[in-house]
Design a protein around this motif. Structure first.
Motif, mmCIF file in Angstrom:
data_model
loop_
_atom_site.group_PDB
_atom_site.id
_atom_site.type_symbol
_atom_site.label_atom_id
_atom_site.label_comp_id
_atom_site.label_asym_id
_atom_site.label_seq_id
_atom_site.Cartn_x
_atom_site.Cartn_y
_atom_site.Cartn_z
ATOM 1 N N LYS A 46 -20.583 35.579 45.747
ATOM 2 C CA LYS A 46 -21.906 36.189 45.836
ATOM 3 C C LYS A 46 -22.620 35.764 47.112
ATOM 4 O O LYS A 46 -23.247 36.583 47.803
ATOM 5 N N SER B 242 -21.182 37.399 50.375
ATOM 6 C CA SER B 242 -21.137 38.860 50.484
ATOM 7 C C SER B 242 -21.976 39.314 51.671
ATOM 8 O O SER B 242 -22.888 38.609 52.123
ATOM 9 N N LEU B 243 -21.662 40.501 52.182
ATOM 10 C CA LEU B 243 -22.368 41.012 53.353
ATOM 11 C C LEU B 243 -23.852 41.202 53.071
ATOM 12 O O LEU B 243 -24.705 40.929 53.924
ATOM 13 N N THR B 244 -24.176 41.639 51.858
ATOM 14 C CA THR B 244 -25.588 41.834 51.505
ATOM 15 C C THR B 244 -26.342 40.519 51.519
ATOM 16 O O THR B 244 -27.447 40.405 52.076
ATOM 17 N N THR B 245 -25.714 39.501 50.909
ATOM 18 C CA THR B 245 -26.365 38.182 50.868
ATOM 19 C C THR B 245 -26.507 37.594 52.258
ATOM 20 O O THR B 245 -27.548 37.018 52.611
ATOM 21 N N ALA C 295 -26.728 39.209 55.044
ATOM 22 C CA ALA C 295 -27.772 39.938 55.766
ATOM 23 C C ALA C 295 -29.158 39.453 55.351
ATOM 24 O O ALA C 295 -30.054 39.267 56.190
ATOM 25 N N LYS C 296 -29.333 39.239 54.043
ATOM 26 C CA LYS C 296 -30.616 38.725 53.567
ATOM 27 C C LYS C 296 -30.901 37.330 54.131
ATOM 28 O O LYS C 296 -32.023 37.022 54.548
ATOM 29 N N GLU C 297 -29.877 36.491 54.130
ATOM 30 C CA GLU C 297 -30.065 35.120 54.626
ATOM 31 C C GLU C 297 -30.402 35.117 56.106
ATOM 32 O O GLU C 297 -31.281 34.364 56.565
#
Length: 652
Positions: free
Chosen positions: A238, A241-244, A246-248
Motif C-alpha cells: 500500500k 503504490s504509485l497513488t501513495t 504521489a500523495k507523499e
C-alpha cells in the motif's frame, strides 16, 4: 530441515512481468537513493552505538550457542524417546484383549516416557526463562527497518541468525508478488514443526523451542506470525503504490512550500524590527548607564540590538528547519524511524530535564528553606551589628569599631556552614567528578593563597588589637601619614606629601607602629624641637624665649602649658628642648613650621644668637650676628677692645 527448501512460483504472463519489472526498477532506484542518504547521515551519529551493538551481539551469540549445544543433546534424547514411544503404542495396539498384564506393563513404560517428556519440557522452559533477560534474539526485519519479531533458537543446520536473515529475505520476496493476498498465507503442521506457507513456499518453520521462547504454543505462535507477516506485506504494498507515492511527494512539496513561506515571513519580520531599531536611535535608545558609567552609548546599543535580532532570526529559522525535517521524514515510510530519532534529540533531553527537575523538586524546596532560614539569621546578626556601631547596645569589653569586622567574619562562617548544609542536596554532589573538582579547588585555594591568608589573619589581628583607625596619623616603619583604608589584605596611608602607600598587613604586624592620634583628643600629643645655644646666654632667658615662642604658635594648647627640657650640656652649647601640647596631630608639619619661625623671631628679638657647631661667621669679633632690623637706631658696633692685665712681675 524445511527452511532450506524453496519452491518457484507459477509463471506470469510476459506483459505483467514487464510492467512489474519497470515499477520495481523505479521503486528500487528510489529505495537505493533513500538508503544511501540514510546511510551517510547515520554513519557519524551511530558509529559508537554500532560498536557497542557488535560487542553485545558477540556476547549474545556465545550465550545462545552454548544453550543450543545443550538443546542438541536434549533434542537427540527426545527423538530417541519419541521412537520408543511409537514402538510402545504399536505393541499396545497389537496385544490381544486378554493379555492385560503385558498391556499394563507397556502402559507404565509409556507413562514413564510421557512423564519424562513433561519433565524435559519443564526443564527446557526453566532454562529459557533464566536466559530471557540476558540473551538477545536476532530480529526479523520488516520493509521499513522495523522489527517484526525475534528468533532465539536454531533449527537443523540453521543458526538463529541464519534463520532470521532467511525469514527476512523470504518476507521481502513476498512483496515482489503484487497479487499478494494475506489469506493465501497458511499455517501447516508437519512432523515436529508448524510451518507458515505461501503457495508452495515455506516462509518459516516454528519449532517447540520458538514457542517456549515466546511463552506460547507452536500453533498460537504460528497464527500470530501469520497476522504480522500478512499485515507487513500489505502495508508495504500500500505504501509503495504509485497513488501513495504521489500523495507523499505532494505532501512533502506542500511542507517545503509552507516552510519557504514561513522562513520568508520570518526574514521580513526581523528586517522590519531592524529598521525600527535604527529609527529609535537617539529617541528611545539613549544608551545604558550604570550610575556614572556608560555601559553602552546609543550607537553601541543599536549595534547590540541588531546583532541580537540577527541571532534570534537565525535561531528561529534553524528551529523551523529542524521541525520540518522530521515532518518530511515522517511522510515517507522508509524514513519514519529517522523522524522519530530527530524528534527524540529534542524531546528526550526536554523529557529528561522535566523529569529530573520534578525528581529534584523536594531537594530544591529543602535548599530554599535552608537559604530562607540563614537569610533571616544574617539579618538578625546585621541588626545587632548596627546597634553596636551606633552605641545603642553596649557589650562589656567590645568596642563599636569591632562590630563591622566581627559581622564580616560571622557572615563568612554562616555562609560556609550554609554551603555545608546545602551541599548534600545539590545535583551531582555524590558524583566522583563533582567531588574531584571540589578537592582540586580546595587544593588551589590552600596552596595558591598562602600569602593572602597570612595578610588576612594579620588584618584580623590588627582590627582587634586596635592599633589605629581610619584617619589616624601613624608611623609604620619609616612611613608617616594618615590611615585612609583598612582591609583584610593591606593598610593604605596618605603621607604628608599626598602619596598613597599600601602596606601589607603582614608587614604592619612585623613592624613597629606609632599612633599619634589615639590619645591626642583627650591627653594631647607633645610636639618637641631642640635648639642649641651657647653658654653665654642665661638658661632662664632661653627657657622663657622658647615658652613664649610655643605659646605664640597656632594650634598649640595653652593648657597644659609648654615646657622646656635641657637635654644635654655639650662642649660648646646647651641643648634646649621645647615641648608643647596639641590635639590635632594630622597638622604636625604646619605646627612645627610655625613653631620654628616663632623661635627664630623671639630669639632674634631678644638678642639671643642661635649658634651651633656648624654655624660659622666671618666678622671682626664685635659686630653682632643679629639682623639690623632687630637693633635700635642708636645702636653702634663696639670697637675692638683688647684688655691687658699687668702682674707684679711685669711692673718690676
Amino acid at each position: 530441515m524445511k527452511e532450506n527448501h524453496h519452491t518457484p512460483q507459477n509463471k506470469k504472463s510476459s506483459i505483467t512481468m514487464n510492467s512489474e519489472k519497470k515499477l520495481l526498477s523505479f521503486i528500487g532506484i528510489k529505495r537505493v537513493a533513500i538508503c544511501l542518504f540514510l546511510l551517510l547521515f547515520a554513519t557519524v551519529s551511530f558509529s559508537q552505538q554500532a560498536i557497542l551493538n557488535r560487542k553485545n551481539d558477540s556476547l549474545n551469540t556465545s550465550l545462545i550457542q552454548s544453550f543450543n549445544k545443550k538443546l542438541t543433546l536434549v533434542e537427540g534424547q527426545r527423538i530417541t524417546d519419541s521412537i520408543k514411544r511409537a514402538e510402545l503404542e504399536l505393541q499396545i495396539l497389537s496385544l490381544k484383549t486378554s493379555d492385560n498384564l503385558k498391556k499394563e506393563e507397556l502402559q507404565k513404560q509409556l507413562q514413564a516416557l510421557n512423564d519424562k517428556e513433561s519433565k524435559r519440557l519443564a526443564e527446557k522452559k526453566a532454562q529459557i526463562d533464566s536466559m530471557r533477560l540476558t540473551a538477545k534474539g536476532y530480529p526479523v526485519v520488516g520493509f521499513f527497518n522495523d522489527t517484526l519479531f525475534k528468533v532465539y533458537s536454531k533449527l537443523g543446520s540453521f543458526s538463529a541468525k541464519d534463520r532470521a536473515d532467511a525469514i527476512t529475505i523470504r518476507i521481502e520476496n513476498l512483496s515482489d508478488n503484487y497479487s499478494f493476498k494475506a489469506d493465501f498465507l497458511k499455517v501447516a503442521e508437519s512432523e515436529t514443526t508448524v510451518d507458515l506457507v505461501y503457495g508452495e513456499s515455506i516462509i518459516m518453520s516454528i519449532s517447540e523451542n520458538d514457542a517456549l521462547w515466546n511463552n506460547s504454543t507452536k500453533e498460537e505462535l504460528a497464527k500470530k506470525y501469520q497476522i504480522l507477516i500478512g499485515d507487513a506485506v500489505n502495508n508495504y504494498l500500500k505504501e509503495t503504490s504509485l497513488t501513495t507515492l504521489a500523495k507523499e511527494i505532494g505532501l512533502a512539496l506542500l511542507v517545503l512550500i509552507i516552510m519557504g513561506v514561513l522562513i520568508s515571513y520570518v526574514r521580513k519580520f526581523f528586517l522590519w524590527i531592524a529598521i525600527k531599531i535604527k529609527k529609535q536611535e537617539g529617541k528611545r535608545i539613549h544608551g545604558i548607564k550604570i550610575r556614572n558609567f556608560t555601559l553602552f552609548d546609543a550607537d553601541q546599543q543599536v549595534n547590540a540590538l541588531l546583532n541580537a535580532n540577527t541571532i534570534l532570526k537565525w535561531l528561529i529559522i534553524l528551529l523551523l528547519i529542524y521541525v520540518a525535517l522530521p515532518i518530511l521524514f515522517g511522510i515517507f515510510p522508509w524514513t519514519k524511524d529517522f523522524a522519530g530519532t530527530l524528534f527524540g534529540y529534542i524531546l528526550n533531553p526536554l523529557k529528561d530535564i522535566i523529569v529530573g527537575f520534578w525528581n529534584y523538586l523536594p531537594n530544591l524546596i529543602t535548599i530554599l528553606v535552608i537559604v530562607f532560614v540563614f537569610r533571616y539569621v544574617l539579618k538578625g546578626i546585621h541588626f545587632l551589628k548596627n546597634e553596636i556601631e551606633k552605641e545603642n547596645l553596649e557589650l562589656s569589653g567590645f568596642y563599636p569599631d569591632w562590630a563591622n569586622p566581627t559581622y564580616q567574619i560571622i557572615r563568612v562562617i554562616v555562609f560556609a556552614f550554609m554551603v555545608v548544609v546545602i551541599f548534600p542536596y545539590l545535583p551531582g554532589s555524590d558524583s566522583a567528578v563533582f567531588q574531584g573538582v571540589s578537592v582540586f579547588l580546595g587544593f588551589l585555594f590552600t596552596f595558591g593563597s598562602a600569602g593572602s591568608l597570612s595578610n588576612i589573619i594579620a588584618g584580623l589581628i590588627l582590627t582587634y588589637m586596635r592599633l589605629f583607625k581610619i584617619g589616624d596619623r601613624v608611623k609604620i616603619g619609616d612611613v608617616v601619614g594618615d590611615v585612609i583604608e583598612k582591609s583584610l589584605l593591606v593598610t593604605r596611608i596618605r603621607t604628608v606629601k599626598n602619596e598613597i602607600i599600601s602596606i601589607p598587613n603582614s608587614t604592619v604586624m612585623s613592624s613597629h607602629t606609632i599612633n599619634y592620634s589615639s590619645d591626642a583628643p583627650e591627653k594631647g600629643l607633645i610636639i618637641h624641637s631642640t635648639v642649641t645655644i651657647g653658654y653665654d646666654v642665661p638658661w632662664k632667658d632661653m627657657h622663657q624665649a622658647l615658652i613664649d615662642a610655643a605659646s605664640k604658635t597656632d594650634l598649640v594648647l595653652q593648657e597644659p602649658k609648654p615646657f622646656v627640657l635641657q637635654t644635654s650640656l655639650d662642649d660648646f652649647y646647651v641643648s634646649y628642648e621645647i615641648n608643647a601640647y596639641i590635639n590635632e596631630p594630622n597638622k604636625q608639619a604646619v605646627i612645627y613650621s610655625v613653631l620654628h619661625q616663632n623661635i627664630q623671631d623671639i630669639c632674634n628679638g631678644r638678642g639671643i644668637e642661635i649658634m651651633s657647631p656648624h654655624y660659622r661667621a666671618a666678622r671682626d669679633g664685635n659686630t653682632s650676628t643679629i639682623p639690623t632690623s632687630y637693633l635700635g637706631k642708636e645702636y653702634k658696633a663696639p670697637l675692638f677692645n683688647v684688655n691687658f692685665k699687668s702682674t707684679v712681675q711685669d711692673k718690676q
